[in-house]
Structure formats: structure tokens, C-alpha cells
Design an enzyme around this catalytic site. Structure first.
Site, short mmCIF file in Angstrom:
data_model
loop_
_atom_site.label_atom_id
_atom_site.label_comp_id
_atom_site.label_asym_id
_atom_site.label_seq_id
_atom_site.Cartn_x
_atom_site.Cartn_y
_atom_site.Cartn_z
N HIS A 1 -3.13 -9.73 -1.18
CA HIS A 1 -3.35 -8.32 -0.81
C HIS A 1 -4.27 -8.22 0.41
O HIS A 1 -4.01 -7.45 1.33
CB HIS A 1 -3.96 -7.54 -1.97
CG HIS A 1 -4.23 -6.10 -1.63
ND1 HIS A 1 -3.23 -5.23 -1.28
CD2 HIS A 1 -5.39 -5.39 -1.55
CE1 HIS A 1 -3.76 -4.04 -1.02
NE2 HIS A 1 -5.06 -4.11 -1.17
N ASP B 1 0.84 -1.21 0.00
CA ASP B 1 0.00 0.00 0.00
C ASP B 1 0.86 1.25 0.00
O ASP B 1 0.77 2.10 0.88
CB ASP B 1 -0.94 -0.04 1.21
CG ASP B 1 -1.81 -1.28 1.22
OD1 ASP B 1 -2.98 -1.18 0.82
OD2 ASP B 1 -1.32 -2.36 1.59
N HIS C 1 -10.26 -2.59 7.50
CA HIS C 1 -11.02 -3.54 6.69
C HIS C 1 -11.33 -4.83 7.44
O HIS C 1 -12.35 -5.47 7.17
CB HIS C 1 -10.24 -3.88 5.41
CG HIS C 1 -10.11 -2.73 4.47
ND1 HIS C 1 -11.20 -2.13 3.85
CD2 HIS C 1 -9.01 -2.06 4.01
CE1 HIS C 1 -10.78 -1.15 3.07
NE2 HIS C 1 -9.46 -1.09 3.15
N TYR D 1 -1.88 4.69 -6.04
CA TYR D 1 -3.13 5.30 -5.58
C TYR D 1 -3.49 6.50 -6.45
O TYR D 1 -2.61 7.14 -7.01
CB TYR D 1 -2.96 5.77 -4.12
CG TYR D 1 -3.01 4.64 -3.14
CD1 TYR D 1 -4.24 4.15 -2.68
CD2 TYR D 1 -1.85 4.03 -2.69
CE1 TYR D 1 -4.30 3.11 -1.79
CE2 TYR D 1 -1.90 2.98 -1.80
CZ TYR D 1 -3.12 2.52 -1.35
OH TYR D 1 -3.19 1.47 -0.47
N HIS E 1 -3.45 -4.21 2.39
CA HIS E 1 -4.85 -3.78 2.40
C HIS E 1 -5.19 -2.91 3.61
O HIS E 1 -5.63 -1.78 3.44
CB HIS E 1 -5.80 -4.97 2.30
CG HIS E 1 -7.19 -4.60 1.89
ND1 HIS E 1 -7.47 -3.74 0.85
CD2 HIS E 1 -8.41 -4.97 2.39
CE1 HIS E 1 -8.77 -3.60 0.71
NE2 HIS E 1 -9.36 -4.33 1.63
N ASP E 2 -5.01 -3.41 4.83
CA ASP E 2 -5.13 -2.54 6.00
C ASP E 2 -3.83 -1.79 6.17
O ASP E 2 -2.74 -2.39 6.16
CB ASP E 2 -5.45 -3.36 7.25
CG ASP E 2 -6.94 -3.52 7.46
OD1 ASP E 2 -7.70 -2.62 7.05
OD2 ASP E 2 -7.37 -4.53 8.06
N HIS E 3 -3.93 -0.47 6.34
CA HIS E 3 -2.75 0.39 6.35
C HIS E 3 -2.13 0.41 7.74
O HIS E 3 -2.17 1.40 8.47
CB HIS E 3 -3.14 1.81 5.91
CG HIS E 3 -3.61 1.88 4.49
ND1 HIS E 3 -3.88 3.06 3.85
CD2 HIS E 3 -3.86 0.90 3.58
CE1 HIS E 3 -4.28 2.81 2.61
NE2 HIS E 3 -4.27 1.49 2.44
N ASN F 1 -6.75 -3.97 -4.76
CA ASN F 1 -8.05 -3.50 -5.23
C ASN F 1 -7.95 -2.12 -5.89
O ASN F 1 -8.63 -1.84 -6.89
CB ASN F 1 -9.08 -3.48 -4.10
CG ASN F 1 -8.63 -2.68 -2.90
OD1 ASN F 1 -7.65 -3.05 -2.24
ND2 ASN F 1 -9.34 -1.61 -2.58
#
Length: 335
Positions: free
Chosen positions: A221, A40, A230, A76, A256-258, A127
Site C-alpha cells: 500500500h 485508494d 505522503h 473510506y 497511498h498517494d492519490h 491504513n
């Protein structure tokens, strides 16, 4: 440095597939294997991305890493618009510049790839990457810009005593198809998604069942277990996790989770390792339920390192300043 040093910077996967493509990587002379895990990250250096990259370079040099695993969401907010999108260089080439992050590819069993690629980075699709031109990240044109880049949806890195299987998890998540909100996803090569996911699960199960590696690692991911924003991914918990548990997987790594986090499964040896803190972090966005097995959680920027020998594993989490936040060690006895 020996010719077999190899880099993979792997973000969320890119390969539709029948049998998973396999790449081979010899271990160092002392039998060890070291790599970093980041996810991420792609924000043109903003949100401390550049600072995290700087510390990755320092730790990478100290550990003499063999490659880097990236867990996805490479660019992003909406992936790349095409292979000529300047975001590619702004968020990747111009950021991860340390010498320790520039490893040479070597594999005697893939001479045709050696002819094409002098440097290798492997990436998974997250995603956010699927919200742009996902095919652009698969394009050989990116390798002309930065020859480290290699993007496949799902694949295997066979590193002698360790085997790492990268799994394209975004197509597992039903809400992206049923309720995409105001997002547009690039599902070329995925439809029908049920068929794609079913075949991918069969490939992963076969690869794990046939693996004789001492350490088995799966990278995706999305999280199977997480207390971050998430949280758990039900589709992975239902369909992928039983395969991992039945086939002796040691680590499942995701982004996925930051945040950075370590959760031990309470019914198997699997360790869930989240490294999604490559740039923007979500401070204070934490779930208060399902904390079984939680060993460590940090909602700031950072990354983790992995060092493996045939009997031993060491996992270390670092913050944006390179400070060690959490360490976990394991030893396996083999006959």
C-alpha cells in the site's frame, strides 16, 4: 474464454503469517499476462470512482485482462464497521460491474478453494482499512455477499513467468502506533508489531530468493519512492527496499498517494509504480525534493495496466477518461 481466467482485485493486504500463502494462475495460451492496477478507491462511487471503474471495464475488455490488482485503502474513511456494513456493496460490488472485471477463478492445485470460491478478488489492507474493523475484511461472510472477495494480509500469486508478492505494509509505519492522532487502529493479529514485521520480511526475502519467475513484482500500500503528498516511506526504504534490490525485483507497485506516478530507481532496474488514484485525488500536493529517476507524475484520477510476456513488459497509465498518459516498455533477455 478458457477456464483458467482468474480475477484478483487486490487492495491492501490481509494475512498474518508464517510462510506466505500461494495461489497459482496459468498464463494465456500465447504466454501473455495482463492486469489492471487500482488503489485508494472505496468512496461509494464518489470523487469519480464510478467513472474510473467504467474506464477500467473498457480497458480490461480491450486487453482481455486476467485479474485486477488493488493497492489498498478499500473503504473510506475508516474501513468497514463490520461484515454487514453496506459500504462494502456501495463501494465495491455496485461499482466494479463491467464484464471484464468479473473473471473466473481456476487453479487445479487449489480444489478446496474452488469448492468455496467461484469468483475471486484479493485485497490488501491500507491504513484507512486498519482504522475500521480490519477483521471484517478477512471475514468469509463478505464472500457470501460478493463471491469475488478474498482478503489476505500478505500472499503470492504465481502466474508462471511472473510472480506477484503482496506485502502488508501498514504495520511497518511506526507513526500509526506511536502517534495515531485521533484515529483508532485495529491491530488484532499484528502485535507485537516488531515480531510481525520481522517475520514478514523473512517470508518475503525467502520467496524472492527462491523465485525463478522471469518477472518479479511486489505490491504494497505504501510507497517506497513518491513525490506525492505522503512521499517516501522511510521504514520501507530501510527494511524492504534492500531485499527487493538484492533479489532482482522488477516492479514495486503501491497506492497511498492519490496520484499516478512512475519513478525509476537510479541504482537498480526497479521501477516504482504508484496507482492510488481510484477516487479522490490531491491536485497540486507535490513534493519538490528527491525527484531522481522521476519519469511521470499525474495528480488526477486514473489507473494503470500491465501486460507481460516472458521477454517483454508494457506499463500504461490512463486518466479518468481512458486517455493514455504515459507508457513504459522493457525487454529482458533470458538464457
Amino acid at each position: 474464454m478458457a477456464d483458467h481466467w482468474f480475477i484478483i482485485l487486490i487492495s491492501m493486504l490481509c494475512v498474518a503469517a508464517a510462510e506466505l500463502e500461494r495461489f497459482e494462475l496459468p498464463a494465456k495460451g500465447d504466454g501473455s499476462l495482463s492486469f489492471l492496477v487500482i488503489g485508494d478507491w472505496g468512496r461509494r462511487g464518489a470523487f469519480n470512482q464510478s467513472q474510473v471503474a467504467f474506464q477500467m471495464g473498457k480497458i480490461g475488455e480491450k486487453l482481455d485482462i486476467d485479474f485486477v490488482v488493488s493497492t489498498g485503502d478499500n473503504f473510506y474513511d475508516n474501513g468497514l464497521s463490520g461484515p454487514q456494513d453496506p459500504v462494502f456493496e456501495q463501494s465495491f460490488t455496485n461499482i466494479y460491474t463491467a464484464n471484464s472485471l468479473q473473471k473466473r477463478w481456476f487453479s487445479g492445485k487449489l480444489p478446496f478453494l474452488l469448492h468455496i470460491l467461484n469468483w475471486l478478488t484479493g485485497h490488501l489492507l491500507g491504513n484507512h482499512d486498519y482504522r475500521g474493523d480490519a477483521e471484517a475484511q478477512l471475514s468469509h461472510l463478505l464472500r457470501k455477499i460478493d463471491s469475488r472477495w478474498l482478503c489476505l494480509r500478505s500472499f503470492i500469486v504465481d502466474a508462471e513467468h511472473a510472480e506477484i508478492i503482496f506485502v502488508d505494509t501498514t504495520p511497518f509505519v511506526k507513526s500509526y502506533f506511536l502517534d495515531p492522532e485521533d484515529h483508532t487502529y485495529d491491530w488484532r493479529g499484528i502485535h507485537p508489531s516488531k515480531h510481525y514485521v520481522t517475520n514478514l520480511l523473512k517470508d518475503v526475502e525467502r520467496a524472492l530468493r527462491e523465485s525463478r519467475a522471469k518477472w518479479k513484482i511486489v505490491v504494497g500500500h505504501h510507497a517506497i519512492r513518491s513525490i506525492g503528498h505522503h512521499g517516501d516511506t522511510p521504514e520501507l526504504a530501510t527494511h524492504l527496499f534492500p531485499i527487493l534490490k538484492a533479489n532482482g525485483v522488477d516492479f514495486y507497485m503501491n497506492g497511498h498517494d492519490h496520484c499516478l506516478e512512475h519513478i525509476s530507481d537510479t541504482e537498480s532496474p526497479i521501477q516504482f509504480l504508484t496507482s492510488g488514484a481510484g477516487s479522490k485525488a490531491w491536485r497540486g500536493d507535490v513534493k519538490r525534493v528527491n525527484r531522481k529517476g522521476l519519469k511521470f507524475f499525474y495528480d488526477g484520477q486514473g489507473f494503470l495496466s500491465v501486460k507481460l510476456t516472458p521477454p517483454d513488459a508494457e506499463i500504461v497509465f490512463y486518466d479518468v477518461y481512458g486517455k493514455i498518459l504515459h507508457t513504459w516498455n522493457a525487454t529482458k533477455q533470458f538464457i
